[in-house]
Enzyme design. Structure first.
Site, PDB file in Angstrom:
ATOM      1  N   GLU A 128      -2.701   2.735   5.155  1.00 36.56           N
ATOM      2  CA  GLU A 128      -1.201   3.065   4.612  1.00 36.56           C
ATOM      3  C   GLU A 128      -1.423   3.111   3.075  1.00 36.56           C
ATOM      4  OE1 GLU A 128       1.392   0.030   5.805  1.00 36.56           O
ATOM      5  OE2 GLU A 128       2.742   0.164   4.144  1.00 36.56           O
TER       6      GLU A 128
ATOM      7  N   LYS B 255       4.593  -9.248   7.202  1.00 33.91           N
ATOM      8  CA  LYS B 255       3.816  -7.984   7.339  1.00 33.91           C
ATOM      9  C   LYS B 255       3.222  -7.460   6.068  1.00 33.91           C
ATOM     10  CE  LYS B 255       3.079  -3.587   8.289  1.00 33.91           C
ATOM     11  NZ  LYS B 255       2.894  -2.512   7.202  1.00 33.91           N
TER      12      LYS B 255
ATOM     13  N   ASP C  84     -12.589 -10.565  12.086  1.00 28.06           N
ATOM     14  CA  ASP C  84     -11.589 -10.397  13.133  1.00 28.06           C
ATOM     15  C   ASP C  84     -10.059 -10.475  12.974  1.00 28.06           C
ATOM     16  OD1 ASP C  84     -10.020 -10.678  15.666  1.00 28.06           O
ATOM     17  OD2 ASP C  84     -11.509 -11.980  16.486  1.00 28.06           O
TER      18      ASP C  84
HETATM   19  C1  MEV Z   1       5.539  -2.216   4.360  1.00 30.39           C
HETATM   20  O1  MEV Z   1       4.176  -1.945   4.839  1.00 30.39           O
HETATM   21  C2  MEV Z   1       5.445  -3.669   3.863  1.00 30.39           C
HETATM   22  C3  MEV Z   1       7.009  -4.120   3.612  1.00 30.39           C
HETATM   23  O2  MEV Z   1       7.794  -3.971   4.560  1.00 30.39           O
HETATM   24  C4  MEV Z   1       6.764  -5.614   3.085  1.00 30.39           C
HETATM   25  C5  MEV Z   1       8.073  -6.225   3.001  1.00 30.39           C
HETATM   26  O3  MEV Z   1       9.002  -5.601   3.300  1.00 30.39           O
HETATM   27  O4  MEV Z   1       8.113  -7.346   1.989  1.00 30.39           O
HETATM   28  C6  MEV Z   1       7.068  -3.485   2.194  1.00 30.39           C
END
Ligand code: MEV
Length: 437
Positions: free
Chosen positions: A89, A273, A289
Protein backbone atom coordinates in the site's frame (compact mmCIF):
# COMPACT_ATOMS: atom_id res chain seq x y z
CA UNK A 1 26.64 12.99 13.43
CA UNK A 2 24.20 13.69 10.59
CA UNK A 3 23.77 10.24 9.11
CA UNK A 4 25.40 8.09 11.72
CA UNK A 5 27.85 6.57 9.24
CA UNK A 6 29.59 3.53 10.73
CA UNK A 7 28.31 4.26 14.21
CA UNK A 8 27.69 1.22 16.40
CA UNK A 9 24.00 1.97 16.44
CA UNK A 10 22.42 3.42 13.30
CA UNK A 11 20.92 6.88 13.43
CA UNK A 12 17.49 6.59 11.87
CA UNK A 13 17.19 10.19 10.68
CA UNK A 14 18.53 10.09 7.11
CA UNK A 15 18.43 13.30 5.10
CA UNK A 16 17.08 12.96 1.58
CA UNK A 17 16.50 9.19 1.84
CA UNK A 18 13.31 9.29 -0.20
CA UNK A 19 15.03 10.96 -3.16
CA UNK A 20 17.63 8.21 -3.58
CA UNK A 21 17.26 5.24 -5.93
CA UNK A 22 16.61 1.83 -4.30
CA UNK A 23 20.25 0.83 -4.93
CA UNK A 24 21.52 4.05 -3.36
CA UNK A 25 19.20 3.60 -0.40
CA UNK A 26 20.42 0.09 0.36
CA UNK A 27 24.05 1.24 0.10
CA UNK A 28 23.27 4.10 2.44
CA UNK A 29 21.68 1.69 4.92
CA UNK A 30 24.75 -0.49 4.67
CA UNK A 31 26.93 2.47 5.59
CA UNK A 32 24.73 3.55 8.45
CA UNK A 33 23.87 0.20 10.00
CA UNK A 34 26.91 -1.86 9.09
CA UNK A 35 24.64 -4.27 7.18
CA UNK A 36 27.05 -6.39 5.14
CA UNK A 37 26.95 -6.78 1.33
CA UNK A 38 25.30 -10.21 1.48
CA UNK A 39 22.46 -8.91 3.67
CA UNK A 40 22.12 -5.80 1.51
CA UNK A 41 21.68 -8.13 -1.46
CA UNK A 42 19.02 -10.13 0.40
CA UNK A 43 17.00 -7.00 1.05
CA UNK A 44 17.32 -5.87 -2.59
CA UNK A 45 15.01 -8.59 -3.94
CA UNK A 46 15.05 -12.20 -5.10
CA UNK A 47 16.24 -13.48 -1.71
CA UNK A 48 14.13 -16.62 -1.61
CA UNK A 49 15.26 -19.36 -4.02
CA UNK A 50 12.45 -21.58 -5.28
CA UNK A 51 14.23 -24.63 -3.81
CA UNK A 52 14.05 -23.05 -0.37
CA UNK A 53 10.43 -21.98 -0.87
CA UNK A 54 9.66 -25.56 -1.92
CA UNK A 55 10.77 -26.73 1.51
CA UNK A 56 8.63 -24.15 3.29
CA UNK A 57 5.14 -24.90 1.96
CA UNK A 58 3.42 -27.38 -0.37
CA UNK A 59 2.74 -27.35 -4.11
CA UNK A 60 5.20 -24.52 -4.65
CA UNK A 61 5.31 -23.07 -8.14
CA UNK A 62 7.40 -19.99 -7.41
CA UNK A 63 7.79 -17.07 -5.01
CA UNK A 64 5.81 -13.86 -4.61
CA UNK A 65 7.46 -10.52 -3.92
CA UNK A 66 6.22 -7.38 -2.19
CA UNK A 67 7.89 -3.97 -2.06
CA UNK A 68 10.23 -3.67 0.93
CA UNK A 69 10.63 -0.17 2.33
CA UNK A 70 12.48 1.13 5.36
CA UNK A 71 10.79 3.52 7.76
CA UNK A 72 13.17 6.15 9.06
CA UNK A 73 13.28 8.50 12.05
CA UNK A 74 12.23 5.98 14.71
CA UNK A 75 13.52 6.56 18.21
CA UNK A 76 12.22 4.04 20.72
CA UNK A 77 13.28 4.14 24.37
CA UNK A 78 16.08 6.48 23.36
CA UNK A 79 17.46 4.18 20.70
CA UNK A 80 17.23 4.65 16.92
CA UNK A 81 15.84 1.96 14.63
CA UNK A 82 15.60 1.59 10.87
CA UNK A 83 12.40 -0.38 10.39
CA UNK A 84 11.89 -2.75 7.43
CA UNK A 85 8.32 -2.85 6.10
CA UNK A 86 7.03 -5.24 3.41
CA UNK A 87 3.76 -3.83 2.11
CA UNK A 88 1.88 -3.14 -1.12
CA UNK A 89 0.00 0.00 0.00
CA UNK A 90 1.39 3.40 -0.99
CA UNK A 91 1.93 6.03 1.71
CA UNK A 92 2.28 3.57 4.62
CA UNK A 93 6.08 3.77 4.89
CA UNK A 94 6.11 7.54 4.25
CA UNK A 95 3.41 8.14 6.88
CA UNK A 96 5.21 6.09 9.54
CA UNK A 97 8.49 7.89 8.84
CA UNK A 98 6.83 11.30 8.92
CA UNK A 99 5.14 10.67 12.26
CA UNK A 100 8.29 9.11 13.70
CA UNK A 101 10.07 12.33 12.78
CA UNK A 102 7.59 14.41 14.73
CA UNK A 103 7.75 11.98 17.66
CA UNK A 104 11.54 12.03 17.54
CA UNK A 105 11.54 15.75 18.30
CA UNK A 106 9.39 15.04 21.37
CA UNK A 107 11.50 12.26 22.87
CA UNK A 108 10.38 9.45 20.55
CA UNK A 109 8.32 6.42 21.48
CA UNK A 110 8.36 4.73 24.87
CA UNK A 111 7.58 1.04 24.96
CA UNK A 112 7.23 -1.88 27.34
CA UNK A 113 6.03 -5.46 27.18
CA UNK A 114 5.06 -8.41 29.32
CA UNK A 115 6.99 -11.67 29.45
CA UNK A 116 6.41 -13.72 26.29
CA UNK A 117 3.72 -15.97 27.75
CA UNK A 118 1.46 -17.88 25.37
CA UNK A 119 -1.64 -19.91 26.19
CA UNK A 120 -2.31 -23.45 25.00
CA UNK A 121 -5.86 -24.74 25.35
CA UNK A 122 -6.85 -28.31 26.14
CA UNK A 123 -10.56 -28.96 25.67
CA UNK A 124 -12.15 -31.65 27.87
CA UNK A 125 -15.60 -33.13 27.12
CA UNK A 126 -17.85 -35.89 28.50
CA UNK A 127 -17.63 -34.60 32.05
CA UNK A 128 -20.02 -35.63 34.79
CA UNK A 129 -18.60 -33.17 37.32
CA UNK A 130 -16.99 -30.19 35.51
CA UNK A 131 -16.43 -28.24 38.73
CA UNK A 132 -14.93 -31.23 40.49
CA UNK A 133 -12.73 -31.85 37.45
CA UNK A 134 -11.61 -28.24 37.52
CA UNK A 135 -10.51 -28.46 41.12
CA UNK A 136 -8.76 -31.81 40.65
CA UNK A 137 -6.76 -30.25 37.78
CA UNK A 138 -5.89 -27.20 39.89
CA UNK A 139 -4.73 -29.50 42.70
CA UNK A 140 -2.49 -31.30 40.16
CA UNK A 141 -1.01 -28.01 38.91
CA UNK A 142 2.62 -28.79 39.77
CA UNK A 143 2.50 -32.25 38.20
CA UNK A 144 0.90 -30.90 35.02
CA UNK A 145 3.57 -28.18 34.76
CA UNK A 146 6.31 -30.74 35.33
CA UNK A 147 5.00 -33.01 32.58
CA UNK A 148 4.58 -30.05 30.21
CA UNK A 149 8.22 -29.10 30.80
CA UNK A 150 9.70 -32.57 30.29
CA UNK A 151 9.83 -32.22 26.52
CA UNK A 152 11.51 -28.89 25.81
CA UNK A 153 14.56 -28.87 28.09
CA UNK A 154 16.28 -26.22 25.98
CA UNK A 155 13.42 -23.80 26.54
CA UNK A 156 13.57 -24.45 30.29
CA UNK A 157 17.36 -23.90 30.29
CA UNK A 158 16.78 -20.59 28.50
CA UNK A 159 14.53 -19.52 31.36
CA UNK A 160 11.22 -20.34 29.67
CA UNK A 161 8.70 -23.16 29.98
CA UNK A 162 5.26 -23.79 31.39
CA UNK A 163 4.66 -21.42 34.31
CA UNK A 164 1.09 -21.96 35.38
CA UNK A 165 -2.31 -23.34 34.47
CA UNK A 166 -5.86 -21.99 34.39
CA UNK A 167 -9.03 -24.04 34.18
CA UNK A 168 -12.13 -22.49 32.61
CA UNK A 169 -15.54 -24.13 33.00
CA UNK A 170 -18.23 -23.84 30.32
CA UNK A 171 -21.25 -25.33 32.02
CA UNK A 172 -23.44 -25.00 28.95
CA UNK A 173 -22.05 -25.52 25.47
CA UNK A 174 -23.78 -26.96 22.39
CA UNK A 175 -22.17 -30.31 23.30
CA UNK A 176 -22.75 -30.21 27.03
CA UNK A 177 -20.46 -29.20 29.91
CA UNK A 178 -16.87 -28.62 28.96
CA UNK A 179 -13.71 -27.47 30.66
CA UNK A 180 -10.69 -25.91 29.03
CA UNK A 181 -7.30 -26.20 30.68
CA UNK A 182 -4.84 -23.46 29.74
CA UNK A 183 -1.09 -23.99 29.91
CA UNK A 184 0.64 -20.65 30.38
CA UNK A 185 4.01 -20.99 28.73
CA UNK A 186 6.92 -18.57 28.59
CA UNK A 187 8.21 -19.18 25.05
CA UNK A 188 11.17 -16.76 25.25
CA UNK A 189 12.25 -15.70 21.73
CA UNK A 190 9.98 -18.09 19.82
CA UNK A 191 6.58 -17.23 18.42
CA UNK A 192 5.72 -20.30 20.39
CA UNK A 193 3.00 -22.07 18.42
CA UNK A 194 4.95 -25.30 17.98
CA UNK A 195 6.23 -25.23 21.54
CA UNK A 196 2.86 -24.84 23.20
CA UNK A 197 1.04 -27.17 20.83
CA UNK A 198 3.56 -29.91 21.61
CA UNK A 199 3.18 -29.30 25.35
CA UNK A 200 -0.60 -29.42 25.11
CA UNK A 201 -0.40 -32.78 23.35
CA UNK A 202 2.09 -34.04 25.97
CA UNK A 203 -0.10 -33.30 28.98
CA UNK A 204 -3.40 -34.32 27.36
CA UNK A 205 -3.38 -37.95 28.65
CA UNK A 206 -2.74 -36.75 32.21
CA UNK A 207 -5.50 -34.15 31.88
CA UNK A 208 -7.86 -36.92 30.74
CA UNK A 209 -6.89 -39.11 33.68
CA UNK A 210 -7.34 -36.36 36.28
CA UNK A 211 -10.50 -34.83 34.83
CA UNK A 212 -12.09 -38.21 34.00
CA UNK A 213 -13.25 -36.65 30.73
CA UNK A 214 -12.21 -36.89 27.09
CA UNK A 215 -9.66 -34.49 25.62
CA UNK A 216 -10.33 -33.11 22.15
CA UNK A 217 -8.54 -29.92 21.00
CA UNK A 218 -4.96 -29.22 22.05
CA UNK A 219 -3.88 -25.96 20.48
CA UNK A 220 -2.54 -22.48 21.28
CA UNK A 221 -4.82 -19.47 21.64
CA UNK A 222 -4.09 -16.55 19.35
CA UNK A 223 -5.67 -14.28 21.92
CA UNK A 224 -2.21 -13.83 23.44
CA UNK A 225 -3.46 -11.57 26.22
CA UNK A 226 -0.51 -12.44 28.46
CA UNK A 227 1.98 -11.41 25.78
CA UNK A 228 1.33 -7.71 25.37
CA UNK A 229 3.40 -4.99 23.75
CA UNK A 230 2.81 -1.34 24.57
CA UNK A 231 3.84 1.95 22.99
CA UNK A 232 3.38 5.53 24.17
CA UNK A 233 4.15 8.88 22.64
CA UNK A 234 3.77 12.42 24.03
CA UNK A 235 3.68 15.24 21.53
CA UNK A 236 3.84 18.95 22.18
CA UNK A 237 1.14 20.65 20.10
CA UNK A 238 3.71 22.93 18.43
CA UNK A 239 5.40 19.86 16.98
CA UNK A 240 2.15 18.90 15.26
CA UNK A 241 1.51 22.21 13.49
CA UNK A 242 1.61 22.34 9.69
CA UNK A 243 1.45 25.30 7.28
CA UNK A 244 -2.31 24.92 7.07
CA UNK A 245 -3.34 23.72 10.53
CA UNK A 246 -2.40 24.74 14.03
CA UNK A 247 -1.03 22.11 16.40
CA UNK A 248 -4.02 22.71 18.66
CA UNK A 249 -6.43 21.99 15.81
CA UNK A 250 -4.58 18.79 14.90
CA UNK A 251 -4.33 17.54 18.50
CA UNK A 252 -8.04 18.16 19.07
CA UNK A 253 -8.86 16.48 15.76
CA UNK A 254 -6.88 13.37 16.66
CA UNK A 255 -8.58 13.04 20.06
CA UNK A 256 -12.01 13.49 18.43
CA UNK A 257 -11.19 10.96 15.71
CA UNK A 258 -10.13 8.41 18.31
CA UNK A 259 -13.32 9.03 20.29
CA UNK A 260 -15.36 7.77 17.33
CA UNK A 261 -13.30 4.57 17.18
CA UNK A 262 -13.79 4.07 20.93
CA UNK A 263 -17.58 4.23 20.73
CA UNK A 264 -18.33 2.82 17.25
CA UNK A 265 -17.21 -0.63 16.04
CA UNK A 266 -17.68 0.42 12.39
CA UNK A 267 -15.03 3.09 12.84
CA UNK A 268 -12.95 0.96 15.22
CA UNK A 269 -12.46 -1.65 12.48
CA UNK A 270 -10.97 0.96 10.13
CA UNK A 271 -9.03 2.71 12.89
CA UNK A 272 -7.48 -0.61 13.92
CA UNK A 273 -6.81 -1.50 10.29
CA UNK A 274 -4.74 1.70 10.16
CA UNK A 275 -2.76 0.49 13.19
CA UNK A 276 -2.18 -2.89 11.52
CA UNK A 277 -1.00 -1.00 8.41
CA UNK A 278 2.08 -0.24 10.46
CA UNK A 279 2.42 -3.54 12.30
CA UNK A 280 1.79 -6.12 9.56
CA UNK A 281 4.54 -4.91 7.19
CA UNK A 282 7.14 -5.39 9.93
CA UNK A 283 5.67 -8.78 10.81
CA UNK A 284 5.86 -9.84 7.15
CA UNK A 285 9.37 -8.41 6.63
CA UNK A 286 10.67 -10.37 9.62
CA UNK A 287 9.06 -13.65 8.49
CA UNK A 288 6.55 -13.72 11.34
CA UNK A 289 2.95 -14.99 11.27
CA UNK A 290 0.82 -11.97 10.41
CA UNK A 291 -2.46 -13.94 10.64
CA UNK A 292 -1.64 -14.71 14.28
CA UNK A 293 -0.95 -11.05 14.97
CA UNK A 294 -4.18 -9.95 13.25
CA UNK A 295 -6.25 -12.58 15.10
CA UNK A 296 -4.74 -11.56 18.44
CA UNK A 297 -5.19 -7.84 17.84
CA UNK A 298 -8.86 -8.01 16.86
CA UNK A 299 -9.79 -10.51 19.57
CA UNK A 300 -8.09 -8.21 22.10
CA UNK A 301 -10.00 -5.22 20.70
CA UNK A 302 -13.23 -7.12 21.42
CA UNK A 303 -12.21 -8.46 24.84
CA UNK A 304 -14.85 -6.51 26.74
CA UNK A 305 -17.58 -7.94 24.51
CA UNK A 306 -17.70 -4.80 22.37
CA UNK A 307 -15.17 -4.25 19.59
CA UNK A 308 -13.31 -0.98 20.17
CA UNK A 309 -10.18 1.04 19.43
CA UNK A 310 -6.81 -0.57 20.14
CA UNK A 311 -5.26 2.85 20.77
CA UNK A 312 -6.07 5.87 22.89
CA UNK A 313 -5.40 9.55 22.21
CA UNK A 314 -5.84 12.13 24.97
CA UNK A 315 -4.40 15.44 26.24
CA UNK A 316 -2.29 15.63 29.38
CA UNK A 317 -2.35 18.43 31.96
CA UNK A 318 0.17 20.45 29.91
CA UNK A 319 -1.90 20.12 26.75
CA UNK A 320 0.42 17.55 25.16
CA UNK A 321 -1.16 14.96 22.91
CA UNK A 322 -0.62 11.51 24.44
CA UNK A 323 -1.04 8.40 22.32
CA UNK A 324 -0.97 4.87 23.74
CA UNK A 325 -1.35 1.44 22.24
CA UNK A 326 -1.41 -1.98 23.88
CA UNK A 327 -2.04 -5.27 22.11
CA UNK A 328 -0.99 -8.92 21.96
CA UNK A 329 2.19 -9.40 19.97
CA UNK A 330 3.23 -13.02 19.44
CA UNK A 331 6.39 -12.58 17.40
CA UNK A 332 9.55 -14.65 17.36
CA UNK A 333 13.18 -14.40 16.35
CA UNK A 334 13.78 -18.13 16.14
CA UNK A 335 12.07 -20.83 14.11
CA UNK A 336 9.81 -20.75 11.08
CA UNK A 337 10.28 -18.33 8.21
CA UNK A 338 12.10 -15.94 10.55
CA UNK A 339 15.02 -18.35 10.40
CA UNK A 340 14.62 -19.81 6.92
CA UNK A 341 13.81 -16.74 4.82
CA UNK A 342 17.09 -14.98 3.99
CA UNK A 343 15.39 -11.57 3.62
CA UNK A 344 13.73 -11.96 7.03
CA UNK A 345 17.15 -12.63 8.55
CA UNK A 346 18.58 -9.54 6.84
CA UNK A 347 15.58 -7.47 7.97
CA UNK A 348 16.21 -8.53 11.58
CA UNK A 349 19.87 -7.68 11.16
CA UNK A 350 18.94 -4.20 9.94
CA UNK A 351 16.66 -3.73 12.93
CA UNK A 352 19.38 -4.94 15.28
CA UNK A 353 16.96 -6.49 17.78
CA UNK A 354 18.19 -8.96 20.35
CA UNK A 355 14.91 -10.35 21.69
CA UNK A 356 11.38 -11.11 20.54
CA UNK A 357 10.13 -8.62 23.12
CA UNK A 358 12.19 -5.86 21.54
CA UNK A 359 10.72 -6.72 18.14
CA UNK A 360 7.20 -6.77 19.64
CA UNK A 361 7.71 -3.31 21.14
CA UNK A 362 8.98 -1.88 17.84
CA UNK A 363 5.85 -3.28 16.18
CA UNK A 364 3.68 -1.50 18.75
CA UNK A 365 5.52 1.81 18.20
CA UNK A 366 5.09 1.41 14.44
CA UNK A 367 1.36 0.75 14.87
CA UNK A 368 0.99 3.86 16.99
CA UNK A 369 2.91 6.00 14.47
CA UNK A 370 0.73 4.71 11.65
CA UNK A 371 -2.43 5.38 13.63
CA UNK A 372 -1.28 8.91 14.38
CA UNK A 373 -0.60 9.53 10.69
CA UNK A 374 -4.02 8.33 9.63
CA UNK A 375 -5.87 10.30 12.33
CA UNK A 376 -3.90 13.47 11.61
CA UNK A 377 -4.76 13.30 7.93
CA UNK A 378 -8.39 12.33 8.53
CA UNK A 379 -8.88 15.12 11.06
CA UNK A 380 -7.49 17.76 8.68
CA UNK A 381 -7.08 17.61 4.91
CA UNK A 382 -8.50 14.07 4.52
CA UNK A 383 -6.66 10.95 3.56
CA UNK A 384 -6.85 11.25 -0.20
CA UNK A 385 -4.45 14.11 -0.83
CA UNK A 386 -1.33 12.39 0.46
CA UNK A 387 -2.54 9.02 -0.67
CA UNK A 388 -3.22 10.21 -4.20
CA UNK A 389 0.20 11.84 -4.51
CA UNK A 390 1.79 8.47 -3.83
CA UNK A 391 -0.81 6.48 -5.73
CA UNK A 392 0.05 8.70 -8.71
CA UNK A 393 3.53 7.15 -8.80
CA UNK A 394 1.98 3.69 -9.17
CA UNK A 395 -0.29 4.93 -11.93
CA UNK A 396 2.69 6.54 -13.70
CA UNK A 397 4.53 3.20 -13.61
CA UNK A 398 1.45 1.33 -14.88
CA UNK A 399 1.26 3.83 -17.76
CA UNK A 400 4.84 2.96 -18.70
CA UNK A 401 6.89 5.71 -17.01
CA UNK A 402 10.40 4.84 -15.90
CA UNK A 403 13.33 6.57 -14.19
CA UNK A 404 12.83 10.29 -13.66
CA UNK A 405 9.60 10.21 -15.66
CA UNK A 406 7.83 8.52 -12.73
CA UNK A 407 8.07 11.50 -10.40
CA UNK A 408 7.37 14.00 -13.16
CA UNK A 409 4.24 12.22 -14.37
CA UNK A 410 3.10 11.59 -10.79
CA UNK A 411 3.56 15.25 -9.82
CA UNK A 412 1.42 16.40 -12.75
CA UNK A 413 -1.30 13.83 -12.10
CA UNK A 414 -1.48 14.85 -8.44
CA UNK A 415 -1.42 18.59 -9.20
CA UNK A 416 -4.37 18.17 -11.61
CA UNK A 417 -6.23 15.93 -9.09
CA UNK A 418 -6.66 13.58 -12.03
CA UNK A 419 -4.87 10.33 -11.21
CA UNK A 420 -5.80 8.03 -14.11
CA UNK A 421 -3.72 5.74 -16.29
CA UNK A 422 -4.96 7.26 -19.57
CA UNK A 423 -4.06 10.76 -18.35
CA UNK A 424 -0.63 9.44 -17.33
CA UNK A 425 -0.16 8.06 -20.85
CA UNK A 426 -1.03 11.47 -22.32
CA UNK A 427 1.55 13.16 -20.09
CA UNK A 428 4.13 10.52 -21.04
CA UNK A 429 3.42 11.16 -24.73
CA UNK A 430 3.94 14.89 -24.14
CA UNK A 431 7.24 14.21 -22.39
CA UNK A 432 8.34 11.95 -25.27
CA UNK A 433 7.40 14.68 -27.72
CA UNK A 434 9.72 16.96 -25.73
CA UNK A 435 12.42 14.33 -26.11
CA UNK A 436 12.43 13.57 -22.38
CA UNK A 437 12.21 9.78 -22.61
C1 MEV B 1 -6.08 2.92 5.07
O1 MEV B 1 -5.34 1.80 4.66
C2 MEV B 1 -6.09 3.07 6.58
C3 MEV B 1 -6.99 4.17 7.12
O2 MEV B 1 -8.32 3.98 6.66
C4 MEV B 1 -6.92 4.10 8.63
C5 MEV B 1 -7.91 4.98 9.34
O3 MEV B 1 -8.96 5.33 8.75
O4 MEV B 1 -7.64 5.31 10.51
C6 MEV B 1 -6.56 5.52 6.63
Amino acid sequence: MSDGAHSERPVSRIENFRNLSPAERIRKLGGISGLNQASQKMLSGGALPVELANGMIENVVGTFELPLGVATNFTINGRDYLVPMAVEEPSVVAAASYMARIARGCGGFHTSSTSPVMRAQIQVLSLKDPYGARQRLIEARDRLIEVANTRDRVLVELGGGCRDIEVHVFEHSPVGPMIVLHLLVDVRDAMGANTVNTMAEMVAPLVEEISRGEVRLRILSNLADLRLARARVELGVDALATKEYSGERIATGIVEACALAIVDPYRAATHNKGIMNGIDPLIVATGNDWRAIEAGAHAWAARTGRYTSLSNWERDSSGNLVGTLELPMAVGLVGGATKTHPAAQAALELLGVSSARELAEIAAALGLAQNMAALRALATEGIQRGHMALHARNIAIVAGASGTQIDEVAARLAADHDVRVDRAREILAELSGRGDD
